[in-house]
Design an enzyme around this catalytic site. Sequence first.
Site, mmCIF file in Angstrom:
data_model
loop_
_atom_site.group_PDB
_atom_site.id
_atom_site.type_symbol
_atom_site.label_atom_id
_atom_site.label_comp_id
_atom_site.label_asym_id
_atom_site.label_seq_id
_atom_site.Cartn_x
_atom_site.Cartn_y
_atom_site.Cartn_z
ATOM 1 N N GLU A 267 42.230 36.440 48.093
ATOM 2 C CA GLU A 267 43.402 36.207 49.046
ATOM 3 C C GLU A 267 43.019 37.108 50.341
ATOM 4 O OE1 GLU A 267 47.062 37.327 47.429
ATOM 5 O OE2 GLU A 267 47.043 35.574 45.918
ATOM 6 N N LYS A 269 43.456 39.549 53.091
ATOM 7 C CA LYS A 269 44.496 40.805 53.014
ATOM 8 C C LYS A 269 45.171 40.805 54.463
ATOM 9 C CE LYS A 269 45.157 45.582 51.800
ATOM 10 N NZ LYS A 269 46.110 45.787 52.702
ATOM 11 N N ARG A 274 54.709 43.825 54.543
ATOM 12 C CA ARG A 274 55.015 43.402 53.227
ATOM 13 C C ARG A 274 56.600 42.855 53.069
ATOM 14 N NH1 ARG A 274 52.591 45.302 47.460
ATOM 15 N NH2 ARG A 274 53.412 43.537 46.245
ATOM 16 N N ARG A 289 58.176 47.128 52.077
ATOM 17 C CA ARG A 289 57.479 47.669 51.055
ATOM 18 C C ARG A 289 58.216 48.895 50.169
ATOM 19 N NH1 ARG A 289 54.187 51.786 49.917
ATOM 20 N NH2 ARG A 289 52.241 51.484 48.823
ATOM 21 N N GLU A 319 53.691 38.185 53.456
ATOM 22 C CA GLU A 319 53.134 39.276 54.515
ATOM 23 C C GLU A 319 53.621 38.658 55.636
ATOM 24 O OE1 GLU A 319 51.903 42.195 53.549
ATOM 25 O OE2 GLU A 319 50.895 42.905 55.072
ATOM 26 N N PHE A 359 52.354 35.270 49.097
ATOM 27 C CA PHE A 359 51.533 35.477 47.920
ATOM 28 C C PHE A 359 51.901 35.633 46.792
ATOM 29 C CE2 PHE A 359 52.270 39.500 50.078
ATOM 30 C CZ PHE A 359 52.382 40.338 49.043
ATOM 31 N N ARG A 434 50.256 50.793 40.323
ATOM 32 C CA ARG A 434 49.137 50.396 40.994
ATOM 33 C C ARG A 434 47.996 50.309 40.087
ATOM 34 N NH1 ARG A 434 47.810 51.372 46.445
ATOM 35 N NH2 ARG A 434 49.462 52.799 46.691
ATOM 36 N N LYS A 440 41.883 45.797 46.404
ATOM 37 C CA LYS A 440 42.138 45.720 47.637
ATOM 38 C C LYS A 440 40.534 46.116 48.208
ATOM 39 C CE LYS A 440 44.392 49.734 48.639
ATOM 40 N NZ LYS A 440 45.624 50.469 49.542
HETATM 41 P P1 ATP Z 1 47.471 49.928 52.642
HETATM 42 O O1 ATP Z 1 47.210 51.081 53.171
HETATM 43 O O2 ATP Z 1 46.089 49.068 52.186
HETATM 44 O O3 ATP Z 1 48.213 48.825 53.223
HETATM 45 P P2 ATP Z 1 49.378 50.417 50.411
HETATM 46 O O4 ATP Z 1 49.483 51.672 49.970
HETATM 47 O O5 ATP Z 1 50.399 49.851 51.650
HETATM 48 O O6 ATP Z 1 48.107 50.192 51.141
HETATM 49 P P3 ATP Z 1 48.351 48.656 48.561
HETATM 50 O O7 ATP Z 1 48.731 48.022 47.545
HETATM 51 O O8 ATP Z 1 47.232 49.485 48.669
HETATM 52 O O9 ATP Z 1 49.709 48.888 49.434
HETATM 53 O O10 ATP Z 1 47.642 47.163 49.642
HETATM 54 C C1 ATP Z 1 48.399 46.222 49.412
HETATM 55 C C2 ATP Z 1 49.382 45.836 50.847
HETATM 56 O O11 ATP Z 1 48.619 44.893 51.368
HETATM 57 C C3 ATP Z 1 50.595 45.380 50.493
HETATM 58 O O12 ATP Z 1 51.672 46.339 50.431
HETATM 59 C C4 ATP Z 1 50.857 44.257 51.504
HETATM 60 O O13 ATP Z 1 51.428 44.623 52.514
HETATM 61 C C5 ATP Z 1 49.373 44.040 52.009
HETATM 62 N N1 ATP Z 1 48.702 42.636 51.865
HETATM 63 C C6 ATP Z 1 48.042 41.715 52.668
HETATM 64 N N2 ATP Z 1 47.739 40.611 51.861
HETATM 65 C C7 ATP Z 1 48.220 40.741 50.853
HETATM 66 C C8 ATP Z 1 47.926 39.958 49.647
HETATM 67 N N3 ATP Z 1 47.303 38.637 49.845
HETATM 68 N N4 ATP Z 1 48.200 40.469 48.474
HETATM 69 C C9 ATP Z 1 49.059 41.441 48.355
HETATM 70 N N5 ATP Z 1 49.409 42.165 49.433
HETATM 71 C C10 ATP Z 1 48.779 42.021 50.653
#
Ligand code: ATP
Length: 605
Positions: A267, A269, A274, A289, A319, A359, A434, A440
Amino acid sequence: MEFSILAESFNKMESTRKRLELTQFLVELFEKTPHDVISKIVYLIQGKLRPDFEGIELGVSEKLVLRAAKKSLGINENDIITTLNKIGDLGTAISNTLEKKTQTGLFDFGIDSDTYDEAIFDTKANTVERIYEVLWSISQLEGAGKNIQDKKINFISSLWNKSKPTEVKFVTKLLLGTLRLGVAENTVMDALAIAYSGNKENRKKLQHAYNVTSDLGNVAETIATKGIEGIEKFEIILFNPIRPMLADRVKSETEAIEKIGSEFAAEYKLDGERVQIHIEGEKVVLFSRSLERIESYYPDIIEKIPKNIQADNIILEAEAVAINENTGEFLPFQELMHRRRKYKIEKAVTEYPISLNFFDVLYCNGKNCTELSYKERREILEKHVKEDGFAKYIPMNIVKNKNEIEDFMENSINAGSEGLMLKMLDKPYQAGSRGSHWLKLKREYRNELGDSLDLVVIGGYFGKGRRTGNYGTLLLATYDEDEDTFPSICKVGTGFTDESLDQLYQILNSKVSIKKNPRIISEMEADVWFEPELVIEVVASEITLSPIHKAAMNAIRKDAGLALRFPKFTGKIRVEKAVEDASTNEEVITLYKGQKKIAHDKNLM
Ligand code: ATP
């Protein structure tokens, strides 16, 4: 339940940081706790009155507590401030001052019914129930006028009445939100499992219940009253946020294939915020989040989304991304952040339009969907949510090999997103964890360090030249999970635009603290100290050992911490992240070791 039992327990917990000891103290406390008080006890241990997502605030400042101390305890403000300057904690300062004054060790100033509400002052028994009720009443007072302030002072006085100094100390810490026992949620769950089921292994079941409801008080009450069977039946509750599933990072397509096999969903990103969306009829609740309520920033979601839903009730994840309305192109996260304001939100909604990109679906028509596979969830999502110009499904492709991932990555980057999320097709939604079911893959991981870091702003330095009147440089920290502190890791002065400096200045100005917060671990000097409440994103060229900075102290070498070399602000103010979600010492250590390994491998080539 006598409040003194809780205060004694707090005292013991404050004296240790060892998890096993803390667990033991908690078990002893829970064993003395009647079932109808257990949820309150669990919230109070965490310095709260209710779960975070309810957003209950006491709104009590140090200044107000000092006024109350002067009025009802008759303690001279200067005496307290002298002690405060030595000790750094107002709760302890007041109780120490009081201890010196009272011969009996018990403070009792009687009731003047003209001034105080007698019902509140009925202190025959100084119970947890009464203390909780008064704290709750304070939290329900709205406004900041003199009348409200006076009411708060009365309530605060009533909390201190007939209290021993230890009780005064902890009640004051609860009032100010400065109770820091270092008890992580996991420790509370260990203790609940031991106290109520005799088996620490049951922690996993409690963890699941907590992950789907985000309410530890409710979990505690359930195990106390219904045992482990009650916990096993624990279900998602509409309008209680579900703790989000997070992704592991991978550095390359090859690494992704090694980790999750030969066929999976890719998907986009997207680079936005979120949003977890709970809907029933016209009622829409949005969680960030970090599970805060965020309806006020997105009135357009509240207004538009119910008509896209074809279900009685539903919990969705999406998102929210700023877009260029003319071209449909996704815009960077910074654009979206213009929405994070208290006033003139209607203007921001027009100036910074968004699209909402779904998503996942976690609950639909009264049924839990988290246990279904990704594939099934995506089908439910597409069946119950209609797309239009505002609401979309996040772009997704089933990919089978490196070339297909690379092609989709190219499309994703061209559309203005950060990279890809790679998700296993047959796996459930693992709330609150996690793991490698989601990965990612960001473009920036190919930079020198391999990843960006989310760091806590702890101090500031005034700028010169064009930056006069702004903070030109910021002091940043990681999050130390074991100690629940923020050790410094670097100063950052590059990567700022005039606009981002102004934005940061406005946010940080409300976080300036008179004294360095005790959770900040740093020997650096700073022009100003901030309450550790804001997270920003930085990249750096390298992580080095440091004699000055305190992050991961002694982890790699005795008497050395870790520091970032050439850190640069990426432009992302991560207001949606709680400081406890910032990069941890562990993550920095992993990155440090990772770069060592790369250097070693290069030398061998
Ligand atoms: P990051 O710093 O990469 O945003 P994070 O610690 O906030 O990391 P992660 O689980 O590492 O959270 O990365 C997922 C984040 O990416 C989600 O919290 C969401 O906001 C965003 N995101 C964007 N596109 C998607 C997707 N297709 N599916 C899930 N999450 C997505």
